[in-house]
Design an enzyme around this catalytic site. Sequence first.
Site, mmCIF file in Angstrom:
data_model
loop_
_atom_site.group_PDB
_atom_site.id
_atom_site.type_symbol
_atom_site.label_atom_id
_atom_site.label_comp_id
_atom_site.label_asym_id
_atom_site.label_seq_id
_atom_site.Cartn_x
_atom_site.Cartn_y
_atom_site.Cartn_z
ATOM 1 N N CYS A 98 11.808 -10.183 -15.513
ATOM 2 C CA CYS A 98 10.188 -9.910 -15.239
ATOM 3 C C CYS A 98 9.534 -11.050 -16.143
ATOM 4 O O CYS A 98 9.704 -11.274 -17.181
ATOM 5 C CB CYS A 98 9.856 -8.530 -15.650
ATOM 6 N N ILE A 99 8.682 -11.867 -15.358
ATOM 7 C CA ILE A 99 7.920 -13.067 -15.916
ATOM 8 C C ILE A 99 7.040 -12.367 -16.932
ATOM 9 O O ILE A 99 6.866 -13.141 -18.051
ATOM 10 C CB ILE A 99 7.427 -13.772 -14.854
#
Lengths: 123, 130
Positions: B78-79
């Site tokens: 997840c960025i």
Amino acid sequence: MSSNNAKQVLVILSSSPYGGSLAKEAIDYCLAAAAFEQNIQLLFTGDSVLQLLKDQQPTGISQKNISKMLSALPIYGVDQFYVEQSALSCYGLEHAPLCLPATPVTSHQMSALLADANITLNF
Amino acid sequence: MNYSLVVLGAPYSTASATTALNFAKALLSSGHHIFRVFFYHDGVHSANKLTTTPQDEINIPQQWQALKEEYNVDLVVCIAAGVKRGILDSSEAERHEKNCSNMSNAFELSGLGQLVEATEQSDRVVTFGC
């Protein structure tokens, strides 16, 4: 990405609102799922019932208000909220005003929610 | 069966990261398919290629990389959760004007939409908590 999927996703929450960042990251997932028009239900269990308390004032500990984030979910079309009855009792919150219209459920009803869901996610 | 895994726990702090890895190996060796492994919350640290372990301990990022090479497993970090915790690939490092990056090439930074897609496309989603 297809958005006409009929899968029922049950999001099981168990983290306290500010003991860690998981409560916030779980809501971030729920908002993303709502934006993609997913069919999601939220089940508040254990310490996560504290997320539902109104009048949280977390600015003093440099946190975002969890109850305000949760309150945004109905705007995105999420409207199925359940809360573990025994966890509410444990914290003496049976009659406390909550930030979402969550339906209290027994352990038997929680089993039914789990059985009916296609996918569960645990935060 | 088509599985996706969600890894929330930090490697070496929780059993979550190693359990997820062992579960992934067991699935693949039994002929199941993994649609995606999504690293979220403290699980993002499993993508840190600077992870350096004693010789007799498991190197979790390297093990995921090996699994990627053998089975082409989709490993997504997840960025938002990753960048916040200092897990950056070279393009994010450049974008945020950092002079180094630390994410293994076996992983990909992307958004929560990838987790949403994983719930749509998988028969089972298994969360490894923290």
